[in-house]
Design a protein around this motif. Structure first.
Motif, short mmCIF file in Angstrom:
data_model
loop_
_atom_site.label_atom_id
_atom_site.label_comp_id
_atom_site.label_asym_id
_atom_site.label_seq_id
_atom_site.Cartn_x
_atom_site.Cartn_y
_atom_site.Cartn_z
N LEU A 1 0.69 -1.21 0.03
CA LEU A 1 0.06 -0.04 -0.04
C LEU A 1 0.91 1.34 0.05
N LEU A 2 1.92 1.29 0.61
CA LEU A 2 2.87 2.38 0.77
C LEU A 2 3.59 2.70 -0.60
N ASN A 3 3.86 1.56 -1.21
CA ASN A 3 4.48 1.71 -2.71
C ASN A 3 3.27 2.36 -3.63
N ILE A 4 2.28 1.98 -3.65
CA ILE A 4 0.88 2.44 -4.25
C ILE A 4 0.84 3.87 -3.94
N TRP A 5 0.68 4.51 -2.69
CA TRP A 5 0.86 5.88 -2.40
C TRP A 5 1.70 6.51 -3.03
N THR A 6 3.14 5.84 -2.90
CA THR A 6 4.26 6.57 -3.41
C THR A 6 4.06 6.86 -4.84
N ALA A 7 3.71 5.57 -5.62
CA ALA A 7 3.58 5.93 -7.15
C ALA A 7 2.54 6.83 -7.44
N HIS A 8 1.36 7.00 -6.77
CA HIS A 8 0.36 8.17 -7.20
C HIS A 8 0.89 9.61 -6.89
N ILE A 9 1.34 9.81 -5.75
CA ILE A 9 1.93 10.92 -5.45
C ILE A 9 3.02 11.40 -6.26
N SER A 10 4.02 10.63 -6.61
CA SER A 10 5.03 10.76 -7.41
C SER A 10 4.49 11.21 -8.80
N SER A 11 3.72 10.43 -9.22
CA SER A 11 3.15 10.79 -10.59
C SER A 11 2.50 11.92 -10.52
N ARG B 1 11.91 12.47 -4.87
CA ARG B 1 12.97 11.74 -5.59
C ARG B 1 12.39 10.61 -6.53
N ILE B 2 11.47 9.85 -6.26
CA ILE B 2 10.64 9.11 -7.25
C ILE B 2 10.25 9.68 -8.87
N ALA B 3 9.78 10.86 -8.49
CA ALA B 3 9.42 11.88 -9.33
C ALA B 3 10.50 12.12 -10.40
N PHE B 4 11.47 12.43 -9.66
CA PHE B 4 12.99 12.92 -10.60
C PHE B 4 13.44 11.73 -10.97
#
Length: 245
Positions: free
Chosen positions: A105-115, A192-195
């Motif tokens: 779930l933390l990975n999914i939240w990270t992906a959506h916010i980074s997107s 960082r993930i967005a970058f």
């Protein structure tokens, strides 16, 4: 030659004892945490160095045991034990969390916010499906330690160290600081993930490796740690104005 003064002999014995203790503890911790310290992947050099440093900290603290007054040894061992448990949790919790539903779930939240950050910052539309970020000409999967669990645990451990050395007058302040720092660590990692998504989109493999697993990955951790310790010191200094530096 005359025998050395008693105090010099004691110093020599203390140095020998410290070196012996240091070597034994290195061997013990390296064996117990060998699966975390020694990674076969050649690209994980920085990760291995970080884990070794985590193990070295309690060993270095134990090396001062002969210098501790007798009436404070129990308290000192309690603090070192707390720090050692904290170090172990920094290593273990992210591994356990990443294999659980909460980690996914933390990975999914990270992906959506980074997107969303990627779309706003770089002006290019990107979508997140589950834990995958997809753009016009790139795709990035957020998994394992790509989420912020390691940074969050480092924040909490740093706050533990700060609290042991400079206690706040009210415990609820520590809880508030912890919540703020957890959110900060999560948001910084999303940036960082967005970058990293941007680096993938422009096909800059060398830069991606530098910011993903190389020294660049530590820069975001440094920012988070600076914010965490700085916030704690700000609150503590207001409670203790006479001890400001």
């Amino acid at each position: 030659p005359p025998p050395p003064p008693p105090h010099l002999a004691d110093e020599c014995f203390s140095v020998f004892f410290l070196l012996l203790l240091f070597i034994c503890l290195i061997s013990l911790f390296a064996f117990i945490w060998r699966n975390s310290i020694f990674i076969e992947d050649a690209n994980s050099t920085m990760s291995s160095i970080r884990r070794i440093l985590y193990c070295l900290h309690p060993m270095l603290c134990m090396a001062w045991l002969p210098k501790v007054p007798t009436h404070k040894i129990r308290h000192y061992l309690l603090i070192i034990g707390t720090l050692t448990v904290g170090m172990a949790l920094v290593l273990i919790v992210p591994m356990v969390l990443n294999k659980s539903t909460y980690g996914q779930l933390l990975n999914i939240w990270t992906a959506h916010i980074s997107s969303d950050i990627f779309s706003i910052t770089f002006g290019e539309k990107s979508l997140a499906t589950s834990n995958i970020i997809e753009g016009k000409n790139f795709s990035l999967r957020v998994e394992s330690f790509c989420a912020s669990s390691p940074q969050i645990m480092l924040c909490l451990f740093s706050l533990l160290v700060c609290y042991l050395t400079c206690k706040l007058q009210f415990f609820w302040k520590l809880i508030v600081i912890s919540i703020i720092c957890i959110k900060m660590a999560f948001f910084a990692n999303c940036i960082r993930i967005a970058f990293l998504g941007y680096l993938v989109s422009i096909e800059s493999d060398a830069s991606f490796d530098f910011w993903h697993e190389g020294f660049g990955s530590l820069i975001f951790s440094l920012i988070v740690m600076t914010f965490t310790c700085g916030l704690y010191y700000l609150i503590w200094s207001r409670e203790n104005p006479s001890e400001n530096i």
